[in-house]
Design an enzyme around this catalytic site. Sequence first.
Site, short mmCIF file in Angstrom:
data_model
loop_
_atom_site.label_atom_id
_atom_site.label_comp_id
_atom_site.label_asym_id
_atom_site.label_seq_id
_atom_site.Cartn_x
_atom_site.Cartn_y
_atom_site.Cartn_z
N LYS A 2 -20.38 56.34 -14.53
CA LYS A 2 -21.32 55.21 -14.56
C LYS A 2 -21.75 54.88 -15.97
CE LYS A 2 -24.05 52.07 -12.95
NZ LYS A 2 -23.39 50.78 -12.62
N TRP A 60 -17.64 65.78 -16.54
CA TRP A 60 -16.60 64.74 -16.51
C TRP A 60 -15.64 65.12 -17.64
CZ3 TRP A 60 -14.63 60.74 -19.62
CH2 TRP A 60 -13.95 59.73 -18.95
N CYS A 113 -21.03 63.17 -17.77
CA CYS A 113 -21.64 64.46 -17.50
C CYS A 113 -23.14 64.34 -17.28
CB CYS A 113 -21.42 65.39 -18.68
SG CYS A 113 -19.72 65.56 -19.16
N ARG A 123 -23.04 59.21 -11.60
CA ARG A 123 -22.55 58.99 -12.96
C ARG A 123 -21.08 59.33 -13.11
NH1 ARG A 123 -27.05 58.79 -16.51
NH2 ARG A 123 -25.70 59.29 -18.23
N LYS A 178 -13.89 44.12 -11.14
CA LYS A 178 -14.50 44.74 -9.95
C LYS A 178 -13.40 45.23 -9.01
CE LYS A 178 -17.37 45.06 -11.11
NZ LYS A 178 -18.35 45.18 -12.11
N GLU A 231 -11.37 48.28 -10.49
CA GLU A 231 -12.02 49.58 -10.68
C GLU A 231 -12.35 50.29 -9.37
OE1 GLU A 231 -16.40 47.94 -12.02
OE2 GLU A 231 -15.89 49.97 -12.58
N GLU A 251 -14.60 39.11 -14.65
CA GLU A 251 -15.50 40.09 -14.02
C GLU A 251 -15.02 40.42 -12.60
OE1 GLU A 251 -17.56 42.17 -14.78
OE2 GLU A 251 -18.67 42.59 -12.95
N ASN A 289 -23.50 67.83 -22.81
CA ASN A 289 -22.90 66.50 -22.65
C ASN A 289 -22.49 66.03 -24.04
OD1 ASN A 289 -23.66 66.58 -20.01
ND2 ASN A 289 -25.25 65.00 -20.16
N GLY A 290 -21.36 65.32 -24.11
CA GLY A 290 -20.94 64.80 -25.41
C GLY A 290 -19.66 65.47 -25.87
N HIS A 347 1.66 29.53 -20.08
CA HIS A 347 2.04 30.21 -21.32
C HIS A 347 2.51 31.63 -21.06
CE1 HIS A 347 0.56 26.80 -23.57
NE2 HIS A 347 -0.50 26.81 -22.77
#
Length: 612
Positions: free
Chosen positions: A607, A79, A2, A27, A491, A494, A487, A103-104, A510
């Site tokens: 973000k 968000w 948010c 964000r 990428k 996402e 990594e 926000n939160g 394994h």
Amino acid sequence: MCGIVGYVGEKNAQDFLISGLKRLEYRGYDSAGIVTIKDAGGEKGEATLIRAKGKISNLEEKLAKNKREDKIGIGHTRWATHGEPSETNAHPHQAGYIYLVHNGIIENYKELKEHLTEHEFKSETDSEVLAALINSFYKDGKYSLTDAVVQALKLAKGTYGIAAVSVLNPAEIVVARSGSPLVIGVGHDETLIASDASALVGHTKRAIYLNDGEVATVTRNSIEIKTLNAEPVSAKVEEIETNLAAIQKGGYEHFLLKEIMEQPNSLAETLRGRVNVAEGSVRLGGPGLTETELRNIRHLLIVGCGTAYHAGLLAGYYIEQFTPEITVETVIASEYRYRQAYIPRDSVALIVSQSGETADTLACLREIKKQGIRTIGIVNAIGSTIAREVDGGTYVHVGPEISVASTKAFTSQAIAMVMFGLTIAQAKGVKSSILRPYVNEIAKLPEAISATLKEVEEPVKEIAAKYCKYEHAIYLGRDTAYPTAMEGALKLKEISYVDANAYAFGELKHGPLALVDDRFFELALVPKGELYDKVVSNIQEVLARGGHIVAVTNNLGFDLDVENVVKITTNIEIFAPILMNLVSQLFAYYMTTAKGLNVDQPRNLAKSVTVE
Ligand code: M6R
């Protein structure tokens, strides 16, 4: 996540609020809204509330029919946490005279709601509960807006960054924070509010970063800050270093490509003044540890989430190579914060975060500090909460990273941590013949990154287009190439939504080898070095089972019959995985553009993850 903006001044508030919200789009959000208030000269101002589901362009369409000249207002990108993305759940929320953006998460919102029987709730959000709670104190005129906010926040449990306005006083905004960032921009005859300083760039260079537990009452020419316990706070005005160019696409189609291509410069910024090639040494001022303190470190705890975690894993592999008598443990912040882990006294914790606001990482930082362990930030965002709360730190200085997928931060975080490891090794008296090759390669990396990007971009683009029909991918690596593979897989998943997972080559037999079939392709990282022959054997095993392999290697003699090879020809050897990661970044980028997906704002993600 948010975003909050606010404006009080002489100009058109709607204009700033919309432009500010656009700056915060990166964000991640699913709805947006603004409220402005016209000072009609009477007892009450006239509020114009506009909210829309989806993109800010939807909000702008509605705004075109509701243009106002109001000089005060607040805005929000939401968000969703409590309640689906919808216009009703979008902020600002109204309760009586007041409007609130938040926000939160208010954790005890259900309990609070039970007592707020006079308010008719319209949304499913915890934020509307907070708005109603503030209004319950405010409505009878017993409390000022600031005091009503304070009373409400004393009852609320959870995290918040808030901005509130009242139609009864269309000249002030009240803001407060606990666990969710808020910045006050100090202008000439105007005061601006944002949850992220990037919204203020171009409007003012002077900012006050609010601390947890503080509440501020702002008008166009005054800012009064106090704690929730009514103690006055003398505000520190800091300079916003970001410039407009840094937050624009600069001719690139997407921020992600811009940020990938920026890496020669962004890493050079990380290294600036810190590497002495002539002496074969590095120097980091920020951590603030004496030679004796560095010498006494026996244990490094590295804490981060997502890409920051991967950077920590990678750095750990390197640090163990050249630092004697030291153990490195890299942990995922969201797990570590709830573990009952013992931290040895002779530890130092590296707290890694691009945004400096990640809730889980911040919670770990606080927990680790409580145990009396020294904390060092490896942070990008200047003035962020983590940067301010650590005992010392090294900024990576990569500039704003706008695309949700982190790229340039990874490279610089990993190298900054390796440099921190080198400072420990230097203090412990490790021979310069051991450390010099690392220092030399670090100094050469920006140029090598530039050469590699030029060398691989076209071939990677072509290969990525061929693989964009796949829905599953396996990324493989060993040793330093293993965290790099992790990594790379992150990428890809996402932004392209391909189900990509990374495995250490040695783990294939394994279990994961059972996956190999025509639905999967495998991206194999194959650096030269001690384990090269073993990796070649591992690749043979995948090929024998019909694998579809794309190999990335700096061994120009690599001649296995895989489907595609990307060769890297620089003479970087120790840090070859950093260069291979550029291939993974470009591969993810071009696969995503080939699929026509939203590169910079992938679905469901934000973000900066400021809630748990
Ligand atoms: O701001 P931070 O570095 O603390 O963020 C940590 C993660 O949320 C972040 O790296 C995330 O995994 C990225 N979207 C990965 O590209």
